[in-house]
Design a protein around this motif. Sequence first.
Motif, PDB file in Angstrom:
ATOM      1  N   ASP A 108      17.997  36.236  94.501  1.00 28.02           N
ATOM      2  CA  ASP A 108      18.883  35.043  94.792  1.00 28.02           C
ATOM      3  C   ASP A 108      19.377  34.080  94.028  1.00 28.02           C
ATOM      4  O   ASP A 108      19.893  33.323  94.123  1.00 28.02           O
ATOM      5  CB  ASP A 108      18.249  34.603  96.230  1.00 28.02           C
ATOM      6  N   PRO A 142      24.806  30.026  97.338  1.00 29.55           N
ATOM      7  CA  PRO A 142      23.982  29.524  98.485  1.00 29.55           C
ATOM      8  C   PRO A 142      22.700  29.245  98.006  1.00 29.55           C
ATOM      9  O   PRO A 142      22.052  28.196  98.738  1.00 29.55           O
ATOM     10  CB  PRO A 142      23.952  30.681  99.387  1.00 29.55           C
ATOM     11  N   HIS A 143      21.957  29.982  97.199  1.00 30.05           N
ATOM     12  CA  HIS A 143      20.661  29.676  96.793  1.00 30.05           C
ATOM     13  C   HIS A 143      20.705  28.240  96.157  1.00 30.05           C
ATOM     14  O   HIS A 143      19.842  27.337  96.340  1.00 30.05           O
ATOM     15  CB  HIS A 143      20.059  30.767  95.719  1.00 30.05           C
ATOM     16  N   TYR A 144      21.576  28.131  95.131  1.00 32.20           N
ATOM     17  CA  TYR A 144      21.524  26.954  94.331  1.00 32.20           C
ATOM     18  C   TYR A 144      21.761  25.700  95.320  1.00 32.20           C
ATOM     19  O   TYR A 144      21.357  24.646  95.304  1.00 32.20           O
ATOM     20  CB  TYR A 144      22.723  26.653  93.392  1.00 32.20           C
ATOM     21  N   ARG A 145      22.956  25.960  96.124  1.00 31.95           N
ATOM     22  CA  ARG A 145      23.320  24.884  97.178  1.00 31.95           C
ATOM     23  C   ARG A 145      21.939  24.342  98.235  1.00 31.95           C
ATOM     24  O   ARG A 145      22.028  23.345  98.329  1.00 31.95           O
ATOM     25  CB  ARG A 145      24.408  25.144  97.952  1.00 31.95           C
ATOM     26  N   ASP A 146      21.606  25.573  98.727  1.00 29.80           N
ATOM     27  CA  ASP A 146      20.578  25.189  99.754  1.00 29.80           C
ATOM     28  C   ASP A 146      18.970  24.793  99.224  1.00 29.80           C
ATOM     29  O   ASP A 146      18.453  24.259  99.891  1.00 29.80           O
ATOM     30  CB  ASP A 146      20.504  26.285 100.750  1.00 29.80           C
ATOM     31  N   LYS A 147      18.811  25.118  98.088  1.00 28.01           N
ATOM     32  CA  LYS A 147      17.416  24.911  97.685  1.00 28.01           C
ATOM     33  C   LYS A 147      17.098  24.259  96.335  1.00 28.01           C
ATOM     34  O   LYS A 147      16.311  23.442  96.132  1.00 28.01           O
ATOM     35  CB  LYS A 147      16.471  26.303  97.439  1.00 28.01           C
ATOM     36  N   PRO A 204      18.666  20.323  96.772  1.00 26.27           N
ATOM     37  CA  PRO A 204      17.730  19.444  97.312  1.00 26.27           C
ATOM     38  C   PRO A 204      16.588  19.162  96.663  1.00 26.27           C
ATOM     39  O   PRO A 204      15.966  17.882  96.487  1.00 26.27           O
ATOM     40  CB  PRO A 204      17.217  20.317  98.484  1.00 26.27           C
ATOM     41  N   PHE A 210      11.807  24.937 102.587  1.00 26.39           N
ATOM     42  CA  PHE A 210      12.775  26.120 102.597  1.00 26.39           C
ATOM     43  C   PHE A 210      12.138  27.731 103.389  1.00 26.39           C
ATOM     44  O   PHE A 210      12.905  28.007 104.104  1.00 26.39           O
ATOM     45  CB  PHE A 210      12.887  26.286 101.117  1.00 26.39           C
TER      46      PHE A 210
END
Length: 242
Positions: free
Chosen positions: A158, A163-168, A171, A217
Amino acid sequence: MIGWEAARTNAKPALILQAIMLMLAIAFYTNSSVAGALHNLAEFKRAHGVTFVVCASVFAGAILPEIFLVLFFQAGRPRIANLRNLVFTIPVWGFDGSLVDLLYRREAHWLGDIATLPVVLGKICIDQFGYNVVFAAPFGVLTYEWKNSGISMRPLRDLFTWPHYRDKILPTLLATWAVWIPLMAIIYSLPLALQFPLFGLALSFWVLLLTYMTNRFAGKVEANAPIALATTKLSRRSMTAG
């Protein structure tokens, strides 16, 4: 929002840490006794080079947080899970600390070992908006997710997805900037030989904050939980997983 939650939930200890480091920096320039003590520390770091860097990183990033966990959340009783945590965190933070020390030395070579406003701002930009964005935040999240997932390869797969960079990662960067930009302004206002020792002072707090976010997360820590709760739940999960 997790990054802001982590920064807001732990604002008080972060401000205390920043205040302590600011007082040290001011005392370095105004108090001969403090300046002498810090110069001795700088000479010790120079004399022992990478050995000092690795040992200080391991102590601040791995051993000290584990001692905190044992003393305050395990009634002073060590468990086998603490040893398993150390097997993971010792090489991670030894490696990370070596890279940070290399970064500080490269920045001094590129911009100079002086504490002028343009130099300090330049080093902060390289550190926080270059090194952290490209490597430090993704590496920190990846290693702790890898541990939390039972050494699964999924976090690695991932890693390079949006999506991984944006969601984790984003933040994590928000929390990083809230904590580290003021700290880096203080650290880069000191001579190069003192920059890494002061980084070590802040590292233990950052490890707890990173643990908080990676457990959020994974859904193991509720919103606004105290920072050390993440470490406690991580340790309990490690015991059950073993």
